[in-house]
Scaffold this active site. Structure first.
Site, mmCIF file in Angstrom:
data_model
loop_
_atom_site.group_PDB
_atom_site.id
_atom_site.type_symbol
_atom_site.label_atom_id
_atom_site.label_comp_id
_atom_site.label_asym_id
_atom_site.label_seq_id
_atom_site.Cartn_x
_atom_site.Cartn_y
_atom_site.Cartn_z
ATOM 1 N N LYS A 39 0.824 -1.213 0.000
ATOM 2 C CA LYS A 39 0.000 0.000 0.000
ATOM 3 C C LYS A 39 0.854 1.258 0.000
ATOM 4 O O LYS A 39 1.838 1.353 0.733
ATOM 5 C CB LYS A 39 -0.915 0.001 1.229
ATOM 6 C CG LYS A 39 -1.924 1.118 1.250
ATOM 7 C CD LYS A 39 -3.201 0.664 1.926
ATOM 8 C CE LYS A 39 -4.268 1.720 1.893
ATOM 9 N NZ LYS A 39 -4.710 2.092 0.558
ATOM 10 N N GLY A 44 6.562 0.660 5.741
ATOM 11 C CA GLY A 44 7.467 -0.221 5.006
ATOM 12 C C GLY A 44 7.521 0.101 3.527
ATOM 13 O O GLY A 44 8.595 0.100 2.907
ATOM 14 N N CYS A 45 6.376 0.396 2.951
ATOM 15 C CA CYS A 45 6.306 0.695 1.520
ATOM 16 C C CYS A 45 7.015 2.014 1.198
ATOM 17 O O CYS A 45 7.624 2.149 0.137
ATOM 18 C CB CYS A 45 4.861 0.720 1.054
ATOM 19 S SG CYS A 45 4.048 -0.881 1.288
ATOM 20 N N THR A 46 6.953 2.953 2.117
ATOM 21 C CA THR A 46 7.635 4.235 1.925
ATOM 22 C C THR A 46 9.142 4.034 1.965
ATOM 23 O O THR A 46 9.872 4.536 1.094
ATOM 24 C CB THR A 46 7.185 5.251 2.991
ATOM 25 O OG1 THR A 46 5.768 5.444 2.863
ATOM 26 C CG2 THR A 46 7.896 6.578 2.823
ATOM 27 N N ALA A 49 10.233 2.307 -1.330
ATOM 28 C CA ALA A 49 10.175 3.210 -2.491
ATOM 29 C C ALA A 49 11.270 4.273 -2.426
ATOM 30 O O ALA A 49 11.887 4.606 -3.441
ATOM 31 C CB ALA A 49 8.799 3.861 -2.578
#
EC number: 1.11.1.24
Length: 154
Positions: A39, A44-46, A49
């Site tokens: 998401k 974690g995704c930030t 990325a």
């Protein structure tokens, strides 16, 4: 699930600004890192990325394009990109069809509740369209650097 040596399933998905990106369009020209993440704008995704963005020049030098895929729509991707200054291409897979082809759409247990979701995974695809690495259930932190080292070893 995919394994090294498999032909990477082709796909055509919309990028943040509405442009369609087709995996086979890179065949014979670039290696491709396809990373699936749960998401936009979550911790974690930030991290993941931002790490891929930080290493963008080094991936470029290794003739490698990085594509991030989640089920978020292009508007969410644009806000995520703009908020953090991301340079990796973020693709929208709203119906999880590409997630299913790559085996990352799986049942997850969160707080005793089972539901379907994206398992954070990364695929390294060479210029011939062959999966060289299929990494399922990865941790976000430090992952981009590990992937870069594997790309350099191709």
């Amino acid at each position: 699930m995919l394994n090294p040596g498999d032909t990477a399933p082709d796909f055509s998905l919309e990028e943040t600004d509405g442009e369609r990106v087709q995996l086979s369009g890179y065949k014979g020209e670039k290696n491709v890192v396809v990373y699936f993440y749960p998401k936009d704008d979550t911790p974690g995704c930030t991290v993941e990325a931002q790490d891929f963005t930080e290493l963008q020049d080094q991936f470029d030098a290794a003739d490698t394009v990085v594509l991030g895929i989640s089920r978020d729509d292009c508007g969410s991707h644009a806000a995520f990109r703009d908020k953090y200054g991301l340079t990796v291409k973020l693709l929208s897979d709203p119906d999880a069809s590409v997630c299913e082809k790559y085996g990352v759409w799986q049942e997850k247990d969160k707080g005793g509740e089972k539901k379907m979701g994206i398992v954070r995974s990364t695929f390294i695809i060479d210029q011939a369209g062959t999966v060289r690495q299929a990494l399922y259930g990865v941790s976000a932190e430090g992952h981009a650097r590990d992937v870069l080292e594997q790309v350099r070893a191709l």
